[in-house]
Scaffold this motif. Sequence first.
Motif, PDB file in Angstrom:
ATOM      1  N   PHE A   1       0.755  -0.919   0.171  1.00 22.80           N
ATOM      2  CA  PHE A   1       0.097  -0.180   0.572  1.00 22.80           C
ATOM      3  C   PHE A   1       0.665   1.196  -0.447  1.00 22.80           C
ATOM      4  CE2 PHE A   1      -3.143  -3.238   2.177  1.00 22.80           C
ATOM      5  CZ  PHE A   1      -3.225  -3.082   1.080  1.00 22.80           C
ATOM      6  N   ALA A   2       2.078   1.062  -0.731  1.00 27.15           N
ATOM      7  CA  ALA A   2       2.631   2.596  -0.841  1.00 27.15           C
ATOM      8  C   ALA A   2       2.066   3.645  -0.958  1.00 27.15           C
ATOM      9  CB  ALA A   2       4.213   2.205  -2.077  1.00 27.15           C
ATOM     10  N   GLY A   3       1.323   3.515  -2.195  1.00 28.21           N
ATOM     11  CA  GLY A   3       0.796   5.652  -2.768  1.00 28.21           C
ATOM     12  C   GLY A   3      -0.102   5.522  -1.496  1.00 28.21           C
ATOM     13  N   GLN A   4      -1.344   4.255  -0.746  1.00 33.27           N
ATOM     14  CA  GLN A   4      -2.045   5.228   0.423  1.00 33.27           C
ATOM     15  C   GLN A   4      -1.823   5.766   1.975  1.00 33.27           C
ATOM     16  OE1 GLN A   4      -2.168   2.098  -1.294  1.00 33.27           O
ATOM     17  NE2 GLN A   4      -4.222   2.100  -1.575  1.00 33.27           N
ATOM     18  N   LEU A   5       0.193   4.953   1.760  1.00 34.52           N
ATOM     19  CA  LEU A   5       0.771   5.554   3.062  1.00 34.52           C
ATOM     20  C   LEU A   5       1.519   6.582   2.413  1.00 34.52           C
ATOM     21  CD1 LEU A   5       2.599   5.175   5.409  1.00 34.52           C
ATOM     22  CD2 LEU A   5       4.374   3.462   4.249  1.00 34.52           C
ATOM     23  N   GLY A   6       2.350   6.549   1.083  1.00 29.59           N
ATOM     24  CA  GLY A   6       2.928   8.141   0.657  1.00 29.59           C
ATOM     25  C   GLY A   6       1.430   9.152   1.270  1.00 29.59           C
ATOM     26  N   VAL A   7       0.223   9.298   0.711  1.00 27.10           N
ATOM     27  CA  VAL A   7      -0.647  10.272   0.952  1.00 27.10           C
ATOM     28  C   VAL A   7      -0.929  10.715   2.105  1.00 27.10           C
ATOM     29  CG1 VAL A   7      -2.476  10.545   0.677  1.00 27.10           C
ATOM     30  CG2 VAL A   7      -1.861   9.865  -1.389  1.00 27.10           C
ATOM     31  N   LEU A   8      -0.869   9.668   3.067  1.00 29.23           N
ATOM     32  CA  LEU A   8      -1.001   9.501   4.899  1.00 29.23           C
ATOM     33  C   LEU A   8      -0.199   9.978   5.529  1.00 29.23           C
ATOM     34  CD1 LEU A   8      -2.594   6.245   5.790  1.00 29.23           C
ATOM     35  CD2 LEU A   8      -3.818   8.385   4.860  1.00 29.23           C
ATOM     36  N   LEU A   9       1.038   9.713   4.774  1.00 35.45           N
ATOM     37  CA  LEU A   9       2.685  10.337   6.056  1.00 35.45           C
ATOM     38  C   LEU A   9       2.936  12.101   4.816  1.00 35.45           C
ATOM     39  CD1 LEU A   9       5.354   7.818   5.310  1.00 35.45           C
ATOM     40  CD2 LEU A   9       4.396   8.729   7.343  1.00 35.45           C
ATOM     41  N   ASP A  10       2.517  12.183   3.350  1.00 37.35           N
ATOM     42  CA  ASP A  10       2.426  14.045   2.905  1.00 37.35           C
ATOM     43  C   ASP A  10       1.631  13.863   3.569  1.00 37.35           C
ATOM     44  OD1 ASP A  10       3.405  15.545   1.417  1.00 37.35           O
ATOM     45  OD2 ASP A  10       1.220  15.088   0.636  1.00 37.35           O
ATOM     46  N   ARG A  11      -0.301  13.583   4.418  1.00 38.43           N
ATOM     47  CA  ARG A  11      -0.892  14.241   4.282  1.00 38.43           C
ATOM     48  C   ARG A  11      -1.119  14.603   6.039  1.00 38.43           C
ATOM     49  NH1 ARG A  11      -3.525  18.001   1.034  1.00 38.43           N
ATOM     50  NH2 ARG A  11      -5.075  18.208   2.906  1.00 38.43           N
ATOM     51  N   ASN A  12       0.292  13.949   6.613  1.00 35.03           N
ATOM     52  CA  ASN A  12       0.517  14.347   7.882  1.00 35.03           C
ATOM     53  C   ASN A  12      -0.947  13.799   8.734  1.00 35.03           C
ATOM     54  OD1 ASN A  12       1.710  13.972  10.600  1.00 35.03           O
ATOM     55  ND2 ASN A  12       1.075  16.087  10.825  1.00 35.03           N
ATOM     56  N   TRP A  13      -1.131  12.723   8.134  1.00 34.94           N
ATOM     57  CA  TRP A  13      -2.614  12.019   8.861  1.00 34.94           C
ATOM     58  C   TRP A  13      -1.892  10.683   9.766  1.00 34.94           C
ATOM     59  CZ3 TRP A  13      -7.092  11.781   4.214  1.00 34.94           C
ATOM     60  CH2 TRP A  13      -6.891  13.400   4.123  1.00 34.94           C
ATOM     61  N   VAL A  14      -0.910   9.831   9.252  1.00 34.19           N
ATOM     62  CA  VAL A  14      -0.485   8.936  10.125  1.00 34.19           C
ATOM     63  C   VAL A  14       0.950   9.241  10.692  1.00 34.19           C
ATOM     64  CG1 VAL A  14       0.440   7.602   7.679  1.00 34.19           C
ATOM     65  CG2 VAL A  14       0.128   6.338   9.824  1.00 34.19           C
ATOM     66  N   ARG A  15       1.583   8.014  11.013  1.00 34.18           N
ATOM     67  CA  ARG A  15       2.301   8.624  12.156  1.00 34.18           C
ATOM     68  C   ARG A  15       3.828   7.779  13.084  1.00 34.18           C
ATOM     69  NH1 ARG A  15       1.795  12.636  16.066  1.00 34.18           N
ATOM     70  NH2 ARG A  15       2.487  14.374  14.120  1.00 34.18           N
ATOM     71  N   PRO A  16       4.783   6.922  12.341  1.00 33.89           N
ATOM     72  CA  PRO A  16       5.121   6.087  12.567  1.00 33.89           C
ATOM     73  C   PRO A  16       5.584   6.707  14.135  1.00 33.89           C
ATOM     74  CG  PRO A  16       6.979   6.761  11.655  1.00 33.89           C
ATOM     75  CD  PRO A  16       5.153   7.705  11.095  1.00 33.89           C
ATOM     76  N   ASP A  17       5.342   5.449  15.072  1.00 33.82           N
ATOM     77  CA  ASP A  17       6.410   5.278  16.509  1.00 33.82           C
ATOM     78  C   ASP A  17       7.807   5.473  16.593  1.00 33.82           C
ATOM     79  OD1 ASP A  17       5.925   3.324  16.567  1.00 33.82           O
ATOM     80  OD2 ASP A  17       3.950   3.356  18.468  1.00 33.82           O
ATOM     81  N   ALA A  18       8.751   5.663  17.117  1.00 32.69           N
ATOM     82  CA  ALA A  18       9.798   4.326  17.798  1.00 32.69           C
ATOM     83  C   ALA A  18       9.654   2.837  16.792  1.00 32.69           C
ATOM     84  CB  ALA A  18      10.163   4.396  18.718  1.00 32.69           C
ATOM     85  N   ALA A  19       8.983   2.472  17.884  1.00 34.28           N
ATOM     86  CA  ALA A  19       8.765   1.130  17.265  1.00 34.28           C
ATOM     87  C   ALA A  19       7.853   0.530  15.790  1.00 34.28           C
ATOM     88  CB  ALA A  19       8.165   0.070  18.141  1.00 34.28           C
ATOM     89  N   GLY A  20       7.778   1.861  15.348  1.00 42.56           N
ATOM     90  CA  GLY A  20       7.265   1.535  13.373  1.00 42.56           C
ATOM     91  C   GLY A  20       5.760   1.214  13.627  1.00 42.56           C
ATOM     92  N   THR A  21       5.227   1.585  14.941  1.00 40.81           N
ATOM     93  CA  THR A  21       3.647   1.551  14.707  1.00 40.81           C
ATOM     94  C   THR A  21       3.429   2.657  13.680  1.00 40.81           C
ATOM     95  OG1 THR A  21       3.621   0.073  16.963  1.00 40.81           O
ATOM     96  CG2 THR A  21       1.443   1.130  15.981  1.00 40.81           C
ATOM     97  N   LEU A  22       2.429   2.462  12.505  1.00 40.54           N
ATOM     98  CA  LEU A  22       1.800   3.098  12.543  1.00 40.54           C
ATOM     99  C   LEU A  22       0.316   4.219  12.603  1.00 40.54           C
ATOM    100  CD1 LEU A  22       2.407   1.798   8.727  1.00 40.54           C
ATOM    101  CD2 LEU A  22       3.343   4.193   9.195  1.00 40.54           C
ATOM    102  N   ALA A  23       0.409   4.785  13.206  1.00 40.11           N
ATOM    103  CA  ALA A  23      -1.140   5.706  14.019  1.00 40.11           C
ATOM    104  C   ALA A  23      -1.609   6.624  13.323  1.00 40.11           C
ATOM    105  CB  ALA A  23      -0.861   5.307  15.170  1.00 40.11           C
ATOM    106  N   LEU A  24      -2.994   6.629  13.586  1.00 41.84           N
ATOM    107  CA  LEU A  24      -3.358   7.984  12.605  1.00 41.84           C
ATOM    108  C   LEU A  24      -3.269   9.581  13.652  1.00 41.84           C
ATOM    109  CD1 LEU A  24      -7.122   6.761  11.885  1.00 41.84           C
ATOM    110  CD2 LEU A  24      -5.138   6.685  10.481  1.00 41.84           C
TER     111      LEU A  24
END
Length: 467
Positions: free
Chosen positions: A414-437
Amino acid sequence: MTPDTVALPTPAVRPELSAAQDETPYQQYVYAYPHQKAYRLQEDGPLLTELWAKERLDALSLYVHIPFCEMRCGFCNLFTRTGAPEEVTGAFLSTLERQAVATREALDAAGRPVRFRLAAFGGGTPTYLTADELIRLCDVCEDVMGADLSAASWSVETSPATATADRIAVLADRGATRVSIGVQSFLEDEARAAVRPQKRSEVDSALERLKAARFPVLNIDLIYGIDGQTERTFRTSLDAALSWEPEEIYLYPLYVRPLTGLVGRHAVTPADWDDQRLRLYRYGRDHLLSAGYQQTSMRVFRRPGTAAVEDHDATGISEYNQQAGMVGLGVGARSFTTDLHYTTDYAVAVPEVRRIIDDYIATPTERFRRAQWAFAMNGDERRRMHVLQHLLEAGGLVPAVYERAFGTRFEDDFAGQLGVLLDRNWVRPDAAGTLALTPEGMARADAVGPMFFSSDVRARMAAYQDR
């Protein structure tokens, strides 16, 4: 996986992904994937014995759909009928019992122990049934399906008008662990604007009875985005709900869907309405957080220390608790196995709902031994369901868990979706790599979810004729 490996360069984004940046944040409440509009009739569907033969049976969920209400709210697009007489509800329960017999036989055919860990009565309004009918329904669940309601996490939905003392007594006696009451607004003028006429005194009386019954979890539903609703009036409802000290409060954005009573009656423009709903969401979120509640998803706020009773909403799924192993009973109820999701016909329009209920009552028992309306779940769809199940919840999605489950990497699939979410700052990874809104991503969860719908599901939903 580290945050650096998650933050991939944004690839070329397909139109359905980039649209999420600009369209309404209120695209669709993703309570289950896929939506029933993607299901299709199976002329000769697979036998339930085949579907359940390879499933885990010792941790099942039981969902019972009661398609009856005392009134139809203006925003409601659920499968429900108003004002059904007792001869209809009685015939419905007789049919549900026949369906339960066929379903239990299919489960037993696997030759392994069957146990229900979760149960839910949704709808509709389950407490539209009389106290005697609720007893009968509980007996079917326990004596026919073999579900020990007193030992399961068991959720039931109710309304102010139907939360009567005799009905509540049945639920308490049979061991309900969570009762959810749809108040929507404590202000009578707002309730009328939502085409939900109710008296504040009736609401308070119902809540008094529910509190006296001492259910482990009491949930109060509220809606924001009603015509004329402001932060001040919303706070009135929020504070009224808080005064009852409920274990949970759900905040729902108002949707106006085809064939519902509010179509054509909303006074503001779509852009202004989006602004109103976002403002009220943020106000309600901050108010409940300041009151000590914890946010577990866009809609769910829970008091600390409250046991997370896994509950089901009106459509059969909790805020997002979809998994294989849910057994549905009743017209409109969905069942989930690993390879197939199945249900009955579905509609919103009053004549169609009545026709489908009549057809359900007339269904021969043999027909209940096969899946009817269904959607096949392949590996790609299961990946999407997993993403929606975790990403829309506060705990987030753990890419390592995803990779163990599917043998592929989320950031590749889901590279496309992840790219949009990161670009819009709608999702952020924590230090352990978990992706949370992020807080803004959570506010827009109803736009984030549809980004993960497959092209097949989108095409099926687009081809569905609203009825």
